[in-house]
Design a protein around this motif. Sequence first.
Motif, short mmCIF file in Angstrom:
data_model
loop_
_atom_site.label_atom_id
_atom_site.label_comp_id
_atom_site.label_asym_id
_atom_site.label_seq_id
_atom_site.Cartn_x
_atom_site.Cartn_y
_atom_site.Cartn_z
N ILE A 1 -2.61 3.59 2.36
CA ILE A 1 -1.41 4.40 2.16
C ILE A 1 -1.43 5.62 3.08
CG2 ILE A 1 -1.26 3.63 -0.25
CD1 ILE A 1 -2.24 6.45 -1.04
N PRO A 2 -0.29 6.33 3.18
CA PRO A 2 -0.28 7.59 3.94
C PRO A 2 -1.31 8.56 3.36
CG PRO A 2 1.96 6.86 3.48
CD PRO A 2 1.03 5.98 2.70
N PRO A 3 -1.93 9.41 4.20
CA PRO A 3 -1.57 9.67 5.60
C PRO A 3 -2.16 8.70 6.61
CG PRO A 3 -3.34 11.12 4.92
CD PRO A 3 -2.95 10.35 3.70
N LEU A 4 -3.00 7.76 6.17
CA LEU A 4 -3.59 6.83 7.13
C LEU A 4 -2.58 5.80 7.62
CD1 LEU A 4 -7.12 6.17 5.52
CD2 LEU A 4 -6.40 7.95 7.12
N ARG B 1 -10.07 1.15 -10.08
CA ARG B 1 -10.02 1.92 -8.83
C ARG B 1 -8.75 2.74 -8.81
NH1 ARG B 1 -12.74 -0.66 -4.77
NH2 ARG B 1 -12.58 1.31 -3.63
N ARG B 2 -8.68 3.67 -7.89
CA ARG B 2 -7.47 4.45 -7.73
C ARG B 2 -7.18 4.58 -6.24
NH1 ARG B 2 -9.95 10.41 -9.16
NH2 ARG B 2 -10.81 10.87 -7.10
N VAL B 3 -5.93 4.83 -5.92
CA VAL B 3 -5.54 5.05 -4.54
C VAL B 3 -4.65 6.29 -4.50
CG1 VAL B 3 -3.59 3.43 -4.72
CG2 VAL B 3 -4.51 4.01 -2.47
N ASP B 4 -5.04 7.24 -3.68
CA ASP B 4 -4.27 8.48 -3.50
C ASP B 4 -4.69 9.08 -2.16
OD1 ASP B 4 -6.77 9.70 -4.00
OD2 ASP B 4 -6.31 9.88 -6.14
N LEU C 1 0.97 5.27 8.68
CA LEU C 1 2.00 6.21 9.11
C LEU C 1 3.40 5.84 8.63
CD1 LEU C 1 0.82 6.88 12.79
CD2 LEU C 1 0.24 8.12 10.70
N ASP C 2 3.67 4.56 8.42
CA ASP C 2 5.03 4.13 8.08
C ASP C 2 5.19 3.74 6.61
OD1 ASP C 2 5.88 4.44 10.75
OD2 ASP C 2 4.99 2.49 11.26
N GLY C 3 4.32 4.24 5.76
CA GLY C 3 4.42 3.93 4.34
C GLY C 3 3.28 3.07 3.87
N PRO C 4 3.15 2.85 2.56
CA PRO C 4 2.04 2.07 2.02
C PRO C 4 2.05 0.63 2.51
CG PRO C 4 3.71 2.48 0.34
CD PRO C 4 4.08 3.33 1.51
N SER C 5 0.85 0.14 2.81
CA SER C 5 0.69 -1.24 3.28
C SER C 5 -0.19 -2.00 2.28
CB SER C 5 0.05 -1.26 4.67
OG SER C 5 -0.23 -2.59 5.08
N LEU C 6 0.25 -3.19 1.92
CA LEU C 6 -0.44 -4.02 0.94
C LEU C 6 -0.64 -5.41 1.53
CD1 LEU C 6 -1.37 -4.78 -2.00
CD2 LEU C 6 1.05 -5.16 -2.53
N MET D 1 -7.69 4.21 0.96
CA MET D 1 -7.98 2.80 1.28
C MET D 1 -8.72 2.16 0.12
SD MET D 1 -9.17 2.58 5.28
CE MET D 1 -10.65 3.56 5.00
N VAL D 2 -8.29 0.97 -0.27
CA VAL D 2 -8.92 0.27 -1.39
C VAL D 2 -8.97 -1.22 -1.09
CG1 VAL D 2 -8.67 -0.41 -3.80
CG2 VAL D 2 -8.25 1.95 -3.15
#
Length: 433
Positions: free
Chosen positions: A162-165, A139-142, A167-172, A147-148
């Motif tokens: 991740i952004p732009p969804l 998979r890829r995320v960009d 807002l405060d940076g990538p979430s894992l 969303m993955v």
Amino acid sequence: MGLLDRIQQTDSRSDEPDLVSHYRDRLLEEIDLDELSRLKPTQRRARLERILSTLLSADGPVLASRDRSVLIQRVVDDALGLGVLEPLLADESVTEIMVNGPRDVFVERLGRVQRVATTFASEEQLYQTIDRIVSTVNRRVDESSPMVDARLPTGERVNVIIPPLALDGPSLTIRRFPRPYRLGELVEKGSLDVRAATLLGACVRGKLNVMIAGGTGTGKTTFLNALSGLIPAHERIVTIEDAAELSLQQEHVVRLESRPANVEGKGQVTIRDLVRNSLRMRPDRIVVGEVRGGETLDMLQAMNTGHEGSLATVHANSALDAMGRLETLATMSELELPVATLRDQINSAIDVIVHLERGADGTRRVREVAALVSRRREDYQLAPLMTFEPDPVGPDRKVTGRFVIHPMPEDLRLRLQRAGETLAPHEPSGIAP
């Protein structure tokens, strides 16, 4: 600042050299990747640790034993695994890891969420970790695919946004699957008592269709796994999940897992596809990890057409709410059925609902076991079989109380009797140790 502090607190804005990145790059220059790929994971780690130890000795000066061990572990974790997250993944008390950007990492331990000192050196390092995770499942995320959902080779479920969804940076978010518990172990943990466990054991062996309901984090999958352990060993079981979490111990088990679309948007296999296919596999039991869409109607139809003793979970806030939730989910099918017809399907299919709850102290337990006694197109009616009656919560927020057994409806008692289950609530027979 000592070496250990520099390793643990390296920041992209600092003038201190990134020792982990430096030695990781040195390590990659020294190793033969083809040879390394042929080794087992434990052998691979041991080989890298020996090479890195040699590099450190050659560079000098001599490091303190603790500093040296921390640096070696961090470099190898970064080269092989998920870097700074590896110690958290190795901690069996951690059930969930939540990364809210490079500086904010939280974990769930024993039902409680707490912040930890772990941080990423930079947002770039966090993105590298995310890329390593999603690349293992092709998979890829960009920005075009921000969303993955993925699963690590060791089984943990991962969600990335991740952004732009974000807002405060990538979430894992990494959800670790707890080890499978037997029903007897859940009794020891206080999730239910012996009488309730005996009741549910009779329901499973008696081939009643059981729906497990509860909110997020209430332990639905854990409880489903425990209940499925009571299915007789000679039966053929087909499990269907969005991400494989169940770990059944029976011999004749077929495990199915849905598949998301690939980067071209093709190849998706849904839970509904798997439920439909499972009907052609001659199952004695169908176990669905969670119904959340149109597959609910297929599951209900399967329960109504001879596939008795099926088990599934659904998100709901009470046993009665679970019935309305199933009705709503069934409408997501492409078949436009009247509400009265869906109600008929649910009343005919579901026999018992187990509602789980997470207490104020983080403990997970059975709040209610109820029989669905309404018939045909009647409004849903539940008869309580067991309820947990909590005591008032004190300043320590510790939840205590008692499990109360209620009289069983006569038709349900007769069904269990015909199946050879003579229920004796005071006896613990039939509970897996």
